[in-house]
Design a protein around this motif. Structure first.
Motif, PDB file in Angstrom:
ATOM      1  N   THR A   1      80.947  41.979 112.923  1.00 32.53           N
ATOM      2  CA  THR A   1      80.023  42.923 112.288  1.00 32.53           C
ATOM      3  C   THR A   1      79.048  43.465 113.328  1.00 32.53           C
ATOM      4  N   LYS A   2      78.393  44.544 112.982  1.00 32.21           N
ATOM      5  CA  LYS A   2      77.386  45.127 113.869  1.00 32.21           C
ATOM      6  C   LYS A   2      76.274  44.122 114.145  1.00 32.21           C
ATOM      7  N   ARG A   3      75.890  43.372 113.130  1.00 36.62           N
ATOM      8  CA  ARG A   3      74.815  42.385 113.301  1.00 36.62           C
ATOM      9  C   ARG A   3      75.214  41.302 114.311  1.00 36.62           C
TER      10      ARG A   3
ATOM     11  N   GLU B   1      76.416  35.810 108.706  1.00 35.26           N
ATOM     12  CA  GLU B   1      77.358  36.921 108.527  1.00 35.26           C
ATOM     13  C   GLU B   1      78.706  36.476 107.965  1.00 35.26           C
TER      14      GLU B   1
END
Length: 111
Positions: free
Chosen positions: A35-37, A109
């Protein structure tokens, strides 16, 4: 850029344990699955600057083990943290704090 990431976590019951084979939870992701996070946390915590082993097997029994293996465009990174909880409570080790924040992001996440 991250090509793949493996994260092993668990308790090593004896010093001769073969990390990461003896660890109970394993996350294996390809770069496109991140994920971007997770990608942002990897960059913010400067994980590419960290390598080797942090902590000691003598701090507790069983030994708490976190192992991170990352393949990037620039090579491979392997980091092991032994007894992370004890290190966080008993020292001001900035590298372990950075790894802890990244591990928490992974956990959050990935559920």
């Amino acid at each position: 850029m991250i090509k793949s990431l493996k994260y092993y976590v668990g308790m090593g019951l004896r010093p001769e344990s073969k990390y990461p084979e003896d660890l109970s939870v394993t996350v294996s992701l390809e770069g496109s699955q991140l994920t971007k996070r997770i990608r942002d946390s990897f960059e913010e915590e400067k994980i590419t600057e960290l390598y080797g082993t942090y902590g000691a097997e003598t701090g507790a029994t069983p030994v708490e083990v976190d192992r991170l293996e990352v393949k990037t465009n620039n090579g491979e990174i392997a980091v092991t943290v032994l007894n992370r909880g004890i290190i966080l409570l008993m020292s001001e080790n900035e590298e372990v704090k950075r790894l802890h924040r990244f591990f928490c992001t992974l956990r959050d996440e990935l559920g």
